[in-house]
Design a protein around this motif. Structure first.
Motif, PDB file in Angstrom:
ATOM      1  N   CYS A   1      -4.392   3.296   7.315  1.00  0.00           N
ATOM      2  CA  CYS A   1      -5.571   2.425   7.408  1.00  0.00           C
ATOM      3  C   CYS A   1      -6.448   2.571   6.160  1.00  0.00           C
ATOM      4  O   CYS A   1      -6.883   3.674   5.838  1.00  0.00           O
ATOM      5  CB  CYS A   1      -6.377   2.771   8.651  1.00  0.00           C
ATOM      6  N   PRO A   2      -6.733   1.468   5.473  1.00  0.00           N
ATOM      7  CA  PRO A   2      -7.519   1.544   4.235  1.00  0.00           C
ATOM      8  C   PRO A   2      -9.016   1.757   4.462  1.00  0.00           C
ATOM      9  O   PRO A   2      -9.738   2.053   3.512  1.00  0.00           O
ATOM     10  CB  PRO A   2      -7.254   0.191   3.564  1.00  0.00           C
ATOM     11  N   VAL A   3      -9.474   1.601   5.684  1.00  0.00           N
ATOM     12  CA  VAL A   3     -10.924   1.644   5.919  1.00  0.00           C
ATOM     13  C   VAL A   3     -11.342   2.601   7.047  1.00  0.00           C
ATOM     14  O   VAL A   3     -12.425   2.485   7.605  1.00  0.00           O
ATOM     15  CB  VAL A   3     -11.475   0.226   6.190  1.00  0.00           C
ATOM     16  N   GLU A   4     -10.480   3.542   7.390  1.00  0.00           N
ATOM     17  CA  GLU A   4     -10.841   4.632   8.297  1.00  0.00           C
ATOM     18  C   GLU A   4     -11.331   4.179   9.669  1.00  0.00           C
ATOM     19  O   GLU A   4     -12.293   4.709  10.221  1.00  0.00           O
ATOM     20  CB  GLU A   4     -11.891   5.545   7.627  1.00  0.00           C
ATOM     21  N   VAL A   5     -10.627   3.176  10.188  1.00  0.00           N
ATOM     22  CA  VAL A   5     -10.930   2.698  11.542  1.00  0.00           C
ATOM     23  C   VAL A   5     -10.450   3.681  12.605  1.00  0.00           C
ATOM     24  O   VAL A   5     -11.050   3.799  13.672  1.00  0.00           O
ATOM     25  CB  VAL A   5     -10.270   1.318  11.766  1.00  0.00           C
ATOM     26  N   LEU A   6      -9.369   4.396  12.281  1.00  0.00           N
ATOM     27  CA  LEU A   6      -8.658   5.189  13.283  1.00  0.00           C
ATOM     28  C   LEU A   6      -8.813   6.692  13.037  1.00  0.00           C
ATOM     29  O   LEU A   6      -8.903   7.137  11.894  1.00  0.00           O
ATOM     30  CB  LEU A   6      -7.170   4.828  13.243  1.00  0.00           C
ATOM     31  N   GLU A   7      -8.808   7.441  14.120  1.00  0.00           N
ATOM     32  CA  GLU A   7      -8.781   8.906  14.042  1.00  0.00           C
ATOM     33  C   GLU A   7      -7.891   9.427  15.152  1.00  0.00           C
ATOM     34  O   GLU A   7      -7.802   8.804  16.211  1.00  0.00           O
ATOM     35  CB  GLU A   7     -10.179   9.516  14.255  1.00  0.00           C
ATOM     36  N   VAL A   8      -7.264  10.580  14.914  1.00  0.00           N
ATOM     37  CA  VAL A   8      -6.539  11.263  15.980  1.00  0.00           C
ATOM     38  C   VAL A   8      -7.450  12.342  16.553  1.00  0.00           C
ATOM     39  O   VAL A   8      -7.938  13.212  15.833  1.00  0.00           O
ATOM     40  CB  VAL A   8      -5.227  11.888  15.472  1.00  0.00           C
ATOM     41  N   LYS A   9      -7.696  12.234  17.846  1.00  0.00           N
ATOM     42  CA  LYS A   9      -8.508  13.222  18.564  1.00  0.00           C
ATOM     43  C   LYS A   9      -7.711  13.686  19.775  1.00  0.00           C
ATOM     44  O   LYS A   9      -7.204  12.844  20.528  1.00  0.00           O
ATOM     45  CB  LYS A   9      -9.828  12.600  19.049  1.00  0.00           C
ATOM     46  N   ASP A  10      -7.627  14.995  19.954  1.00  0.00           N
ATOM     47  CA  ASP A  10      -6.859  15.541  21.078  1.00  0.00           C
ATOM     48  C   ASP A  10      -5.457  14.945  21.140  1.00  0.00           C
ATOM     49  O   ASP A  10      -4.969  14.580  22.208  1.00  0.00           O
ATOM     50  CB  ASP A  10      -7.599  15.306  22.399  1.00  0.00           C
ATOM     51  N   GLU A  11      -4.839  14.804  19.948  1.00  0.00           N
ATOM     52  CA  GLU A  11      -3.455  14.349  19.815  1.00  0.00           C
ATOM     53  C   GLU A  11      -3.229  12.912  20.273  1.00  0.00           C
ATOM     54  O   GLU A  11      -2.097  12.531  20.606  1.00  0.00           O
ATOM     55  CB  GLU A  11      -2.494  15.308  20.530  1.00  0.00           C
ATOM     56  N   LYS A  12      -4.300  12.108  20.302  1.00  0.00           N
ATOM     57  CA  LYS A  12      -4.157  10.682  20.571  1.00  0.00           C
ATOM     58  C   LYS A  12      -4.996   9.899  19.575  1.00  0.00           C
ATOM     59  O   LYS A  12      -6.115  10.305  19.238  1.00  0.00           O
ATOM     60  CB  LYS A  12      -4.622  10.333  22.000  1.00  0.00           C
ATOM     61  N   CYS A  13      -4.438   8.765  19.159  1.00  0.00           N
ATOM     62  CA  CYS A  13      -5.182   7.915  18.230  1.00  0.00           C
ATOM     63  C   CYS A  13      -6.328   7.211  18.959  1.00  0.00           C
ATOM     64  O   CYS A  13      -6.174   6.757  20.094  1.00  0.00           O
ATOM     65  CB  CYS A  13      -4.235   6.880  17.641  1.00  0.00           C
ATOM     66  N   GLU A  14      -7.456   7.111  18.264  1.00  0.00           N
ATOM     67  CA  GLU A  14      -8.588   6.364  18.811  1.00  0.00           C
ATOM     68  C   GLU A  14      -9.152   5.433  17.741  1.00  0.00           C
ATOM     69  O   GLU A  14      -9.145   5.755  16.558  1.00  0.00           O
ATOM     70  CB  GLU A  14      -9.701   7.321  19.259  1.00  0.00           C
ATOM     71  N   VAL A  15      -9.652   4.297  18.204  1.00  0.00           N
ATOM     72  CA  VAL A  15     -10.342   3.351  17.326  1.00  0.00           C
ATOM     73  C   VAL A  15     -11.807   3.791  17.261  1.00  0.00           C
ATOM     74  O   VAL A  15     -12.550   3.633  18.222  1.00  0.00           O
ATOM     75  CB  VAL A  15     -10.228   1.916  17.872  1.00  0.00           C
ATOM     76  N   VAL A  16     -12.195   4.387  16.142  1.00  0.00           N
ATOM     77  CA  VAL A  16     -13.544   4.957  16.051  1.00  0.00           C
ATOM     78  C   VAL A  16     -14.537   4.046  15.323  1.00  0.00           C
ATOM     79  O   VAL A  16     -15.746   4.181  15.503  1.00  0.00           O
ATOM     80  CB  VAL A  16     -13.532   6.349  15.380  1.00  0.00           C
ATOM     81  N   LYS A  17     -14.010   3.122  14.495  1.00  0.00           N
ATOM     82  CA  LYS A  17     -14.905   2.197  13.790  1.00  0.00           C
ATOM     83  C   LYS A  17     -14.358   0.769  13.885  1.00  0.00           C
ATOM     84  O   LYS A  17     -13.934   0.188  12.879  1.00  0.00           O
ATOM     85  CB  LYS A  17     -15.055   2.610  12.321  1.00  0.00           C
ATOM     86  N   PRO A  18     -14.368   0.215  15.080  1.00  0.00           N
ATOM     87  CA  PRO A  18     -13.748  -1.099  15.281  1.00  0.00           C
ATOM     88  C   PRO A  18     -14.326  -2.190  14.377  1.00  0.00           C
ATOM     89  O   PRO A  18     -13.600  -3.102  13.966  1.00  0.00           O
ATOM     90  CB  PRO A  18     -14.019  -1.398  16.764  1.00  0.00           C
ATOM     91  N   ASP A  19     -15.593  -2.093  14.051  1.00  0.00           N
ATOM     92  CA  ASP A  19     -16.222  -3.145  13.239  1.00  0.00           C
ATOM     93  C   ASP A  19     -15.748  -3.138  11.793  1.00  0.00           C
ATOM     94  O   ASP A  19     -15.953  -4.111  11.069  1.00  0.00           O
ATOM     95  CB  ASP A  19     -17.751  -2.989  13.268  1.00  0.00           C
ATOM     96  N   GLU A  20     -15.123  -2.027  11.370  1.00  0.00           N
ATOM     97  CA  GLU A  20     -14.663  -1.913   9.982  1.00  0.00           C
ATOM     98  C   GLU A  20     -13.289  -2.544   9.770  1.00  0.00           C
ATOM     99  O   GLU A  20     -12.853  -2.733   8.635  1.00  0.00           O
ATOM    100  CB  GLU A  20     -14.568  -0.429   9.585  1.00  0.00           C
ATOM    101  N   CYS A  21     -12.581  -2.835  10.844  1.00  0.00           N
ATOM    102  CA  CYS A  21     -11.188  -3.301  10.731  1.00  0.00           C
ATOM    103  C   CYS A  21     -11.109  -4.612   9.959  1.00  0.00           C
ATOM    104  O   CYS A  21     -11.848  -5.555  10.240  1.00  0.00           O
ATOM    105  CB  CYS A  21     -10.581  -3.484  12.124  1.00  0.00           C
ATOM    106  N   VAL A  22     -10.170  -4.628   8.977  1.00  0.00           N
ATOM    107  CA  VAL A  22      -9.975  -5.834   8.153  1.00  0.00           C
ATOM    108  C   VAL A  22      -8.700  -6.590   8.557  1.00  0.00           C
ATOM    109  O   VAL A  22      -8.266  -7.494   7.855  1.00  0.00           O
ATOM    110  CB  VAL A  22      -9.943  -5.481   6.650  1.00  0.00           C
ATOM    111  N   ASP A  23      -8.113  -6.183   9.690  1.00  0.00           N
ATOM    112  CA  ASP A  23      -6.986  -6.915  10.276  1.00  0.00           C
ATOM    113  C   ASP A  23      -5.747  -6.951   9.381  1.00  0.00           C
ATOM    114  O   ASP A  23      -5.007  -7.915   9.379  1.00  0.00           O
ATOM    115  CB  ASP A  23      -7.432  -8.337  10.634  1.00  0.00           C
TER     116      ASP A  23
END
Ligand code: SF4
Ligand code: SF4
Length: 59
Positions: free
Chosen positions: A20-42
């Motif tokens: 991801c070029p804009v850090e929308v995603l993070e792995v927390k507790d071994e699962k991916c989460e969408v942490v900055k949905p508004d940043e997504c450039v699709d």
């Protein structure tokens, strides 16, 4: 629109976070989460690298 993560399928590998070029995603507790949905450039790079098929873009 940001991706939807299927937590049942996600292995927590982190490939989507790296792709991801804009850090929308993070792995927390071994699962991916969408942490900055508004940043997504699709760009869908995350979907392309997820070999587990855990990332989708429902319309
Ligand atoms: S690439 Fe797929 S399996 Fe790996 S952390 Fe991301 S959503 Fe989970
Ligand atoms: S579509 Fe692109 S910007 Fe949005 S979460 Fe996936 S890799 Fe990041």
């Amino acid at each position: 629109m940001p991706p939807v993560i299927d937590r049942e399928k996600c292995t927590g590998c982190g490939e989507c976070v790296n792709a991801c070029p804009v850090e929308v995603l993070e792995v927390k507790d071994e699962k991916c989460e969408v942490v900055k949905p508004d940043e997504c450039v699709d760009c869908r790079a995350c979907e392309a690298v997820c070999t587990a098929g855990a990332i989708s873009f429902p319309e």
